[in-house]
Design a protein around this motif. Structure first.
Motif, short mmCIF file in Angstrom:
data_model
loop_
_atom_site.label_atom_id
_atom_site.label_comp_id
_atom_site.label_asym_id
_atom_site.label_seq_id
_atom_site.Cartn_x
_atom_site.Cartn_y
_atom_site.Cartn_z
N ASN A 97 -21.78 9.69 0.48
CA ASN A 97 -21.79 8.31 -0.02
C ASN A 97 -22.49 8.20 -1.36
OD1 ASN A 97 -20.40 7.09 2.20
ND2 ASN A 97 -22.26 7.25 3.41
N PRO A 160 -11.14 0.90 -7.07
CA PRO A 160 -10.15 1.62 -6.24
C PRO A 160 -10.37 3.13 -6.19
CG PRO A 160 -9.07 -0.05 -7.55
CD PRO A 160 -10.48 -0.01 -8.02
N HIS A 162 -13.12 4.59 -5.68
CA HIS A 162 -14.04 4.77 -4.55
C HIS A 162 -13.27 4.83 -3.23
CE1 HIS A 162 -17.97 4.25 -2.48
NE2 HIS A 162 -17.23 3.61 -1.59
N PHE A 163 -12.35 3.89 -3.05
CA PHE A 163 -11.62 3.83 -1.78
C PHE A 163 -10.57 4.94 -1.68
CE2 PHE A 163 -13.12 -0.55 -2.48
CZ PHE A 163 -13.84 -0.72 -1.31
N ARG A 166 -12.50 8.08 -0.81
CA ARG A 166 -13.07 7.99 0.55
C ARG A 166 -12.03 8.26 1.63
NH1 ARG A 166 -17.48 6.04 3.06
NH2 ARG A 166 -18.46 5.44 1.11
N THR A 167 -10.79 7.89 1.38
CA THR A 167 -9.75 8.05 2.41
C THR A 167 -9.19 9.47 2.47
OG1 THR A 167 -8.07 7.29 0.85
CG2 THR A 167 -9.08 5.63 2.27
N ASP A 197 -4.48 9.55 -6.85
CA ASP A 197 -5.69 9.47 -7.66
C ASP A 197 -5.39 9.81 -9.12
OD1 ASP A 197 -8.30 9.57 -5.56
OD2 ASP A 197 -6.40 10.30 -4.76
#
Length: 317
Positions: A97, A160, A162-163, A166-167, A197
């Motif tokens: 994180n 975006p 970050h998300f 993360r996925t 990405d």
């Protein structure tokens, strides 16, 4: 390589491996980087202090310069302390994180810097093309509003990342061949393809930086037209002189930025990886280090304020 217990194919921490192939030279590489970092910190903090205490610098041009210095200070401090911890103390672990949060702020401040450079072009346009209305157009409240908008724009377009990261599943390795949590460096170690990405990163760079550069070019085209129309040679020289520092800052900021961005995506097989990592660090350090120097050398008001401040300090009490 160090690994960790993981759940559903995702590691709980990453390993920032520094500069691949040059691990034994990390301590030596850190010396010029540390010198550049210290020069950047002293220069930008000194510039902020000078603008704060000198009333002659309480003008839109220098408020935008303050924004640029703040952006540079925050940006390099998102990266360099951890880089030095890797080089000096082998502290390579970083929480998953924490890595994503740092990635968000690194790229947000990079996007913000582009926005601030665009706002500085706006300031030069208003000052040269509408000099009598400059103080009424660029009021303190307007400057604060558009400066905040530049930061929020950067945060919104970078969020975006970050998300998306993360996925992604991380099941093969948690070792990142980099000194900091760059978006594509993290995405490339995922098990699944990171083409989304890569595409989104390309769109962000094209739209954000592309629009900023377009605005800068249009602004300077209008400035050039206005300056050429001046009857006095001295007036033309003075008008061009107020733009030179900003033009230097644009070249200093965008040249390494685009080199790093495009080599990361398209030059992976032609440019050695360690060269790319070194350039990625220089890209974050060179603009913050050089911007205060350029403005100090090219801007007479800053030079005069420095001499005045030094004279006040040295004057007998």
């Amino acid at each position: 390589m160090a690994t960790s217990n993981h759940t559903v194919g995702t590691f709980t921490f990453f390993i920032l491996n520094g500069i691949p192939g040059l691990e034994t030279a990390h301590a030596w590489i850190s010396l010029p980087l540390c010198s550049m970092y210290l020069i950047a910190m002293v220069g930008n903090c000194g510039l902020l202090y000078l603008i704060w205490v000198e009333e002659a610098l309480h003008r839109p041009m220098y408020y935008f310069l303050s924004m640029l210095s703040l952006t540079d200070i925050f940006g390099i401090n998102c990266v360099m302390p951890k880089t030095f911890a890797i080089f000096w103390f082998k502290l390579k672990e970083i929480d998953f994180n924490t890595c994503l949060v740092r990635m968000f702020f690194i790229h947000t401040f990079t996007a913000t810097e582009s926005g601030v450079l665009m706002l500085m072009a706006l300031d030069r346009f208003v000052a040269i093309c509408h000099p009598l209305r400059c103080t009424t157009i660029l009021t303190n409240s307007v400057i604060a509003l558009i400066g905040t908008a530049a930061f929020l724009r950067g945060a919104v377009v970078i969020l975006p990342f970050h998300f998306l990261v993360r996925t992604l599943p991380y099941c093969r390795t948690n070792v990142i061949a980099h000194t900091y949590c760059d978006h594509m460096a993290v995405a490339k170690i995922a098990c699944a393809g990171a083409w989304i990405d890569a595409v989104y990163g390309l769109v962000v760079a094209s739209v954000v930086n592309g629009l900023d550069i377009l605005f800068i070019v249009v602004s300077y085209a209008m400035i050039l037209r206005a300056v050429v129309g001046l009857s006095s040679k001295d007036a033309r020289s003075k008008a061009f002189g107020t733009c030179t520092a900003h033009l230097c800052a644009i070249v200093i900021s965008y040249t390494p930025a685009f080199f790093t961005f495009f080599t990361h995506r398209f030059g992976a097989h032609t440019i050695p990886h360690h060269v790319h990592i070194i350039m990625a660090n220089l890209y974050l350090l060179i603009p913050p280090m050089l911007n205060p120097i350029v403005y100090g050398v090219k801007t007479k008001q800053i030079r005069d304020s420095v001499l005045k401040l030094m004279g006040d300090k040295m004057a007998p009490t």
